[in-house]
Design an enzyme around this catalytic site. Structure first.
Site, PDB file in Angstrom:
ATOM      1  N   HIS A 132      -0.864 -52.541  41.421  1.00 45.91           N
ATOM      2  CA  HIS A 132      -0.695 -51.157  40.966  1.00 45.91           C
ATOM      3  C   HIS A 132      -1.691 -50.294  41.735  1.00 45.91           C
ATOM      4  CE1 HIS A 132      -0.655 -48.307  37.165  1.00 45.91           C
ATOM      5  NE2 HIS A 132      -0.433 -47.663  38.293  1.00 45.91           N
ATOM      6  N   HIS A 180       3.598 -56.866  30.444  1.00 37.62           N
ATOM      7  CA  HIS A 180       2.456 -56.234  29.782  1.00 37.62           C
ATOM      8  C   HIS A 180       2.052 -57.029  28.545  1.00 37.62           C
ATOM      9  CE1 HIS A 180      -0.367 -52.888  29.715  1.00 37.62           C
ATOM     10  NE2 HIS A 180      -0.530 -53.305  28.479  1.00 37.62           N
ATOM     11  N   GLU A 230      11.793 -52.584  33.940  1.00 38.53           N
ATOM     12  CA  GLU A 230      10.834 -53.562  33.428  1.00 38.53           C
ATOM     13  C   GLU A 230      10.547 -53.148  31.991  1.00 38.53           C
ATOM     14  OE1 GLU A 230       7.431 -54.570  35.816  1.00 38.53           O
ATOM     15  OE2 GLU A 230       6.306 -55.241  34.057  1.00 38.53           O
ATOM     16  N   HIS A 269      -6.585 -57.350  38.504  1.00 40.47           N
ATOM     17  CA  HIS A 269      -7.854 -57.633  37.815  1.00 40.47           C
ATOM     18  C   HIS A 269      -8.892 -58.294  38.711  1.00 40.47           C
ATOM     19  CE1 HIS A 269      -6.757 -56.107  33.945  1.00 40.47           C
ATOM     20  NE2 HIS A 269      -5.567 -56.654  34.101  1.00 40.47           N
ATOM     21  N   ARG A 317      -3.277 -47.203  41.643  1.00 43.09           N
ATOM     22  CA  ARG A 317      -3.454 -46.105  40.686  1.00 43.09           C
ATOM     23  C   ARG A 317      -3.990 -44.851  41.371  1.00 43.09           C
ATOM     24  NH1 ARG A 317      -3.903 -47.122  34.978  1.00 43.09           N
ATOM     25  NH2 ARG A 317      -4.940 -45.110  35.006  1.00 43.09           N
ATOM     26  N   THR A 324      -1.838 -49.538  31.208  1.00 48.44           N
ATOM     27  CA  THR A 324      -0.624 -48.727  31.088  1.00 48.44           C
ATOM     28  C   THR A 324      -0.108 -48.750  29.651  1.00 48.44           C
ATOM     29  OG1 THR A 324      -0.151 -49.567  33.298  1.00 48.44           O
ATOM     30  CG2 THR A 324       1.550 -48.232  32.254  1.00 48.44           C
ATOM     31  N   GLU A 379       3.464 -51.157  41.912  1.00 51.65           N
ATOM     32  CA  GLU A 379       3.568 -50.217  40.793  1.00 51.65           C
ATOM     33  C   GLU A 379       2.871 -48.919  41.178  1.00 51.65           C
ATOM     34  OE1 GLU A 379       1.635 -51.942  37.462  1.00 51.65           O
ATOM     35  OE2 GLU A 379       2.896 -53.709  37.462  1.00 51.65           O
ATOM     36  N   ARG A 427      -8.895 -47.213  40.479  1.00 47.95           N
ATOM     37  CA  ARG A 427      -9.923 -47.949  39.726  1.00 47.95           C
ATOM     38  C   ARG A 427      -9.962 -49.430  40.094  1.00 47.95           C
ATOM     39  NH1 ARG A 427      -7.674 -47.944  33.581  1.00 47.95           N
ATOM     40  NH2 ARG A 427      -7.903 -45.728  33.903  1.00 47.95           N
ATOM     41  N   ASN A 478       0.273 -60.460  38.805  1.00 42.64           N
ATOM     42  CA  ASN A 478      -0.424 -59.186  39.028  1.00 42.64           C
ATOM     43  C   ASN A 478      -1.908 -59.491  39.297  1.00 42.64           C
ATOM     44  OD1 ASN A 478      -2.028 -56.877  38.437  1.00 42.64           O
ATOM     45  ND2 ASN A 478      -0.269 -55.922  37.456  1.00 42.64           N
TER      46      ASN A 478
HETATM   47  N1  PXP Z   1       3.864 -54.730  34.412  1.00 42.56           N
HETATM   48  C1  PXP Z   1       3.419 -53.446  34.501  1.00 42.56           C
HETATM   49  C2  PXP Z   1       4.399 -52.378  34.887  1.00 42.56           C
HETATM   50  C3  PXP Z   1       2.066 -53.130  34.272  1.00 42.56           C
HETATM   51  O1  PXP Z   1       1.639 -51.859  34.376  1.00 42.56           O
HETATM   52  C4  PXP Z   1       1.184 -54.185  33.945  1.00 42.56           C
HETATM   53  C5  PXP Z   1      -0.264 -53.891  33.689  1.00 42.56           C
HETATM   54  O2  PXP Z   1      -0.861 -53.267  34.714  1.00 42.56           O
HETATM   55  C6  PXP Z   1       1.680 -55.492  33.904  1.00 42.56           C
HETATM   56  C7  PXP Z   1       3.030 -55.736  34.104  1.00 42.56           C
HETATM   57  C8  PXP Z   1       0.796 -56.671  33.639  1.00 42.56           C
HETATM   58  O3  PXP Z   1       0.249 -56.568  32.390  1.00 42.56           O
HETATM   59  P1  PXP Z   1      -0.882 -57.597  31.936  1.00 42.56           P
HETATM   60  O4  PXP Z   1      -2.039 -57.406  32.857  1.00 42.56           O
HETATM   61  O5  PXP Z   1      -1.147 -57.202  30.540  1.00 42.56           O
HETATM   62  O6  PXP Z   1      -0.291 -58.973  32.066  1.00 42.56           O
END
Ligand code: PXP
Length: 265
Positions: A47, A218, A155, A14, A49, A105, A74, A53, A11
């Site tokens: 994601h 997550h 998930e 960030h 959003r 989330t 996402e 953001r 992901n």
């Molecule tokens: N999976 C989903 C559905 C999420 O919303 C997120 C966070 O945005 C993640 C995975 C990844 O989470 P993390 O950034 O805590 O590894």
């Protein structure tokens, strides 16, 4: 025991968080995309959003265009967002809950209260030939509801597990981000951790049994991810924060490689 391959979804939201913090074009999300693709990711997760953001519409378009790997997009069940996602045609859409004020989330989709809205969202995505995963808390009832709603995949939200793990095994409890409701004796946290893992194990087994593919994500990091590796029904992990955090010190290529090493079966 059948230990099928584990896919690593990286992901990269960030990277866009950092860019948006200064309203500039640095760091470049497409650099992150390429480094993740070339160093062990099996999929890219972003994601889009409602509050934009981090990932912007242009990012999502470019990532869809240039990614060498499948993209897991996402999104919430908001109609405007679903229209954008339908037109982007990602390899998969993962429906997640969204609250504007949340930091990230928090909690899975409420597949009971919002069953009609989720079902319409799944239909719309299926009309655009986009397979759908639902980001849900690990419970048998949520697995059943996800199947009934027509999703191909779930998930499992590992946030509760990750929070307990961090309070037990890291210095989080001594920081200003200590989680108040988890300021408990160690034996109590230990037993909560066992229960959180059991919920994931049982939900993954049930999901697989009723024909759902199973991912998890997550709060997973270089320490706690080992607990996911023995759960044979989980075949995909989506990880962001810990990889991008580590990349500050090791570089993104090394951070992805190391996570891939830890999540290889
Ligand atoms: N999976 C989903 C559905 C999420 O919303 C997120 C966070 O945005 C993640 C995975 C990844 O989470 P993390 O950034 O805590 O590894």
């Amino acid at each position: 025991m059948d230990r099928s391959k584990m896919k690593l979804g990286v992901n990269i939201d960030h990277v866009a968080v950092l860019r948006e913090a200064r309203c500039v074009n640095d760091p470049d999300i497409l650099n992150a995309l390429n480094v993740a693709c070339d160093n062990g990711a099996d999929q890219i997760t972003i994601h889009l959003r409602e509050d934009r953001r981090h990932i912007q519409d242009e990012d999502a378009k470019s990532i869809m265009r240039y990614s060498k790997l499948p993209v897991n997009l996402e999104c919430s069940i908001n109609k405007d967002i679903l229209n954008i996602v339908s037109s982007l045609k990602p390899h998969r859409a993962t429906l997640v809950p969204e609250k504007r004020e949340e930091v990230t989330t928090e909690g899975g989709l409420d597949v009971f209260t919002f069953s009609d809205e989720i079902s319409y969202a799944i239909e719309q995505l299926h009309d655009s030939i986009i397979p759908v995963s639902l980001f849900v808390d690990p419970s048998i009832k949520a697995m059943e509801a996800s199947k009934d709603l027509g999703a191909e995949m779930v998930e499992l939200h590992t946030g509760a597990f990750a929070n307990i793990y961090a309070m037990l095994h890291s210095n989080l409890s001594h920081s200003h981000h200590s989680i108040k409701e988890l300021e408990l004796p160690r034996y109590e946290l230990s037993s909560q951790l066992d229960k959180a893992i059991q919920d994931i194990v049982a939900s993954a087994a049930h999901a697989k049994k009723i024909g759902l593919e199973v991912a998890a994500g997550h709060g997973l990091n270089y320490h706690n991810v080992k607990h996911m590796m023995d759960i044979v029904e989980i075949t995909e992990l989506n990880i962001g924060q810990s990889i991008i955090a580590r990349s500050l010190f090791s570089g993104l290529a090394e951070a992805v490689k190391e996570m891939k090493r830890l999540t290889t079966r």
